[in-house]
Design a protein around this motif. Structure first.
Motif, PDB file in Angstrom:
ATOM      1  N   MET A  17       4.103  11.350  -3.695  1.00 57.23           N
ATOM      2  CA  MET A  17       2.813  10.763  -3.381  1.00 57.23           C
ATOM      3  C   MET A  17       2.457  11.113  -1.937  1.00 57.23           C
ATOM      4  N   ASP A  18       1.234  11.544  -1.728  1.00 56.23           N
ATOM      5  CA  ASP A  18       0.744  11.852  -0.387  1.00 56.23           C
ATOM      6  C   ASP A  18       0.613  10.573   0.423  1.00 56.23           C
ATOM      7  N   SER A  19       0.671  10.718   1.750  1.00 57.53           N
ATOM      8  CA  SER A  19       0.596   9.570   2.633  1.00 57.53           C
ATOM      9  C   SER A  19      -0.348   9.860   3.792  1.00 57.53           C
ATOM     10  N   THR A  20      -1.138   8.863   4.161  1.00 57.55           N
ATOM     11  CA  THR A  20      -2.082   8.981   5.272  1.00 57.55           C
ATOM     12  C   THR A  20      -1.801   7.868   6.266  1.00 57.55           C
ATOM     13  N   LYS A  55      -3.473   3.530  -3.542  1.00 61.97           N
ATOM     14  CA  LYS A  55      -2.350   3.329  -4.456  1.00 61.97           C
ATOM     15  C   LYS A  55      -1.331   2.375  -3.838  1.00 61.97           C
ATOM     16  N   SER A  56      -1.010   2.579  -2.559  1.00 62.52           N
ATOM     17  CA  SER A  56      -0.174   1.624  -1.839  1.00 62.52           C
ATOM     18  C   SER A  56      -0.689   1.510  -0.409  1.00 62.52           C
ATOM     19  N   LEU A  57      -0.484   0.343   0.176  1.00 67.25           N
ATOM     20  CA  LEU A  57      -0.968   0.074   1.528  1.00 67.25           C
ATOM     21  C   LEU A  57       0.115  -0.627   2.318  1.00 67.25           C
ATOM     22  N   ALA A 108      -0.678   6.903  -0.543  1.00 63.96           N
ATOM     23  CA  ALA A 108      -0.230   5.766   0.250  1.00 63.96           C
ATOM     24  C   ALA A 108      -0.990   5.778   1.572  1.00 63.96           C
ATOM     25  N   LEU A 109      -1.297   4.610   2.069  1.00 70.80           N
ATOM     26  CA  LEU A 109      -2.014   4.484   3.342  1.00 70.80           C
ATOM     27  C   LEU A 109      -1.226   3.528   4.232  1.00 70.80           C
TER      28      LEU A 109
END
Length: 75
Positions: free
Chosen positions: A1-4, A36-38, A22-23
């Protein structure tokens, strides 16, 4: 999953959408978040509504959260 990452020195005004990512927030966001996730880190602040599958909050959330899993940590 990509993350920012929203770094500590960054201020974002507006809604954020990262439905497949994901953030992580170290800075400040004023607006709604759909991700998707925080993760709101200890230096992070979010003012707005949050919709996510997985939320981890160590910072400040001023708003509502709708999620499947919630973890609260000391900031």
């Amino acid at each position: 999953m990509d993350s920012t990452f929203i770094r500590e020195d960054l201020v974002v005004k507006g809604n954020l959408s990262a439905k497949d990512s994901a953030l992580s927030v170290e800075g400040e966001v004023t607006g709604d978040i759909d991700a998707k996730s925080l993760e709101i880190l200890s230096t992070g602040r979010v003012r707005g509504s949050v919709v996510t599958v997985d939320a981890k909050i160590a910072g400040i959330l001023e708003g509502s959260v709708k999620c499947s899993a919630l973890t609260l940590d000391e900031g």
